[in-house]
Design a protein around this motif. Structure first.
Motif, PDB file in Angstrom:
ATOM      1  N   ASN A 135      16.430   4.990  53.171  1.00  0.00           N
ATOM      2  CA  ASN A 135      17.764   4.895  53.753  1.00  0.00           C
ATOM      3  C   ASN A 135      18.709   5.796  52.967  1.00  0.00           C
ATOM      4  N   LEU A 136      19.618   6.428  53.676  1.00  0.00           N
ATOM      5  CA  LEU A 136      20.616   7.272  53.018  1.00  0.00           C
ATOM      6  C   LEU A 136      22.002   6.872  53.481  1.00  0.00           C
ATOM      7  N   SER A 195      25.527   4.890  57.226  1.00  0.00           N
ATOM      8  CA  SER A 195      24.155   4.886  56.748  1.00  0.00           C
ATOM      9  C   SER A 195      23.205   5.385  57.815  1.00  0.00           C
ATOM     10  N   SER A 196      22.157   6.035  57.355  1.00  0.00           N
ATOM     11  CA  SER A 196      21.041   6.430  58.207  1.00  0.00           C
ATOM     12  C   SER A 196      19.793   5.775  57.635  1.00  0.00           C
ATOM     13  N   THR A 197      19.158   4.923  58.418  1.00  0.00           N
ATOM     14  CA  THR A 197      18.018   4.196  57.888  1.00  0.00           C
ATOM     15  C   THR A 197      16.722   4.963  58.119  1.00  0.00           C
ATOM     16  N   SER A 198      15.697   4.547  57.381  1.00  0.00           N
ATOM     17  CA  SER A 198      14.397   5.202  57.515  1.00  0.00           C
ATOM     18  C   SER A 198      13.815   5.011  58.908  1.00  0.00           C
ATOM     19  N   GLY A 199      14.257   3.961  59.597  1.00  0.00           N
ATOM     20  CA  GLY A 199      13.797   3.717  60.957  1.00  0.00           C
ATOM     21  C   GLY A 199      14.674   4.352  62.007  1.00  0.00           C
ATOM     22  N   MET A 227      20.398  15.090  56.007  1.00  0.00           N
ATOM     23  CA  MET A 227      21.215  14.122  56.721  1.00  0.00           C
ATOM     24  C   MET A 227      22.543  14.788  57.052  1.00  0.00           C
ATOM     25  N   TYR A 228      23.112  14.415  58.182  1.00  0.00           N
ATOM     26  CA  TYR A 228      24.357  15.013  58.644  1.00  0.00           C
ATOM     27  C   TYR A 228      25.410  13.931  58.894  1.00  0.00           C
ATOM     28  N   LEU A 229      26.657  14.343  58.830  1.00  0.00           N
ATOM     29  CA  LEU A 229      27.750  13.470  59.238  1.00  0.00           C
ATOM     30  C   LEU A 229      28.705  14.302  60.088  1.00  0.00           C
ATOM     31  N   GLN A 230      28.671  14.071  61.388  1.00  0.00           N
ATOM     32  CA  GLN A 230      29.589  14.726  62.304  1.00  0.00           C
ATOM     33  C   GLN A 230      30.871  13.896  62.343  1.00  0.00           C
ATOM     34  N   MET A 231      31.973  14.520  61.982  1.00  0.00           N
ATOM     35  CA  MET A 231      33.245  13.819  61.891  1.00  0.00           C
ATOM     36  C   MET A 231      34.211  14.413  62.914  1.00  0.00           C
ATOM     37  N   ASN A 232      34.605  13.608  63.869  1.00  0.00           N
ATOM     38  CA  ASN A 232      35.532  14.042  64.917  1.00  0.00           C
ATOM     39  C   ASN A 232      36.834  13.261  64.810  1.00  0.00           C
ATOM     40  N   CYS A 264      26.747  11.965  49.234  1.00  0.00           N
ATOM     41  CA  CYS A 264      25.474  11.515  49.800  1.00  0.00           C
ATOM     42  C   CYS A 264      24.777  10.656  48.737  1.00  0.00           C
ATOM     43  N   ASN A 265      24.193   9.553  49.194  1.00  0.00           N
ATOM     44  CA  ASN A 265      23.546   8.621  48.269  1.00  0.00           C
ATOM     45  C   ASN A 265      22.192   8.196  48.797  1.00  0.00           C
ATOM     46  N   CYS A 266      21.245   8.122  47.878  1.00  0.00           N
ATOM     47  CA  CYS A 266      19.937   7.534  48.165  1.00  0.00           C
ATOM     48  C   CYS A 266      19.522   6.733  46.943  1.00  0.00           C
ATOM     49  N   ALA A 267      19.365   5.434  47.113  1.00  0.00           N
ATOM     50  CA  ALA A 267      19.052   4.527  45.991  1.00  0.00           C
ATOM     51  C   ALA A 267      20.107   4.729  44.901  1.00  0.00           C
ATOM     52  N   ASP A 268      19.688   5.152  43.706  1.00  0.00           N
ATOM     53  CA  ASP A 268      20.668   5.352  42.638  1.00  0.00           C
ATOM     54  C   ASP A 268      20.966   6.824  42.381  1.00  0.00           C
ATOM     55  N   SER A 269      20.654   7.667  43.345  1.00  0.00           N
ATOM     56  CA  SER A 269      20.906   9.100  43.209  1.00  0.00           C
ATOM     57  C   SER A 269      22.096   9.523  44.058  1.00  0.00           C
TER      58      SER A 269
END
Length: 108
Positions: free
Chosen positions: A33-34, A47-51, A75-80, A92-97
């Motif tokens: 998940n990110l 969030s974007s999940t692994s599923g 991963m992308y974030l479209q902001m309108n 951007c975050n993944c776990a503790d990174s």
């Protein structure tokens, strides 16, 4: 080594659009998940999940769209319809990174 690199920030007027990208490396991207935050660890945005599921903060629902391309490890974030209160550094975050962040400024 896990690396997350954001890009795509900039300055726009209210009502404008931006698309942020998070390029990842060093881990099995498709299995994790990110998340996007505004401010490092401060305000969760989406969030974007692994599923391939998506989640959004109430403040951005209907305006932001999070997506991912597992083949590109991105991963992308479209902001309108951006608003001044969307201003900040997006991480951007993944776990503790965490990535280094990209600045978004919304002002007239």
């Amino acid at each position: 080594e896990v690396q997350l690199v954001e890009s795509g920030g900039g300055s726009v007027q209210p009502g404008g659009s931006l698309t942020l990208s998070c390029q990842a490396s060093g881990f099995d991207f498709s299995s994790y998940n990110l998340r996007w935050f505004r401010g490092k660890g401060a305000r969760w945005v989406a969030s974007s999940t692994s599923g391939n599921g998506t989640l959004y903060a109430d403040s951005v629902k209907g305006r932001f769209t999070v997506s991912r391309d597992n083949k590109k490890n991105t991963m992308y974030l479209q902001m309108n319809n951006l608003k001044p209160e969307d201003t900040g550094t997006y991480f951007c975050n993944c776990a503790d990174s965490w990535g280094q962040g990209t600045q978004v400024t919304v002002s007239a």
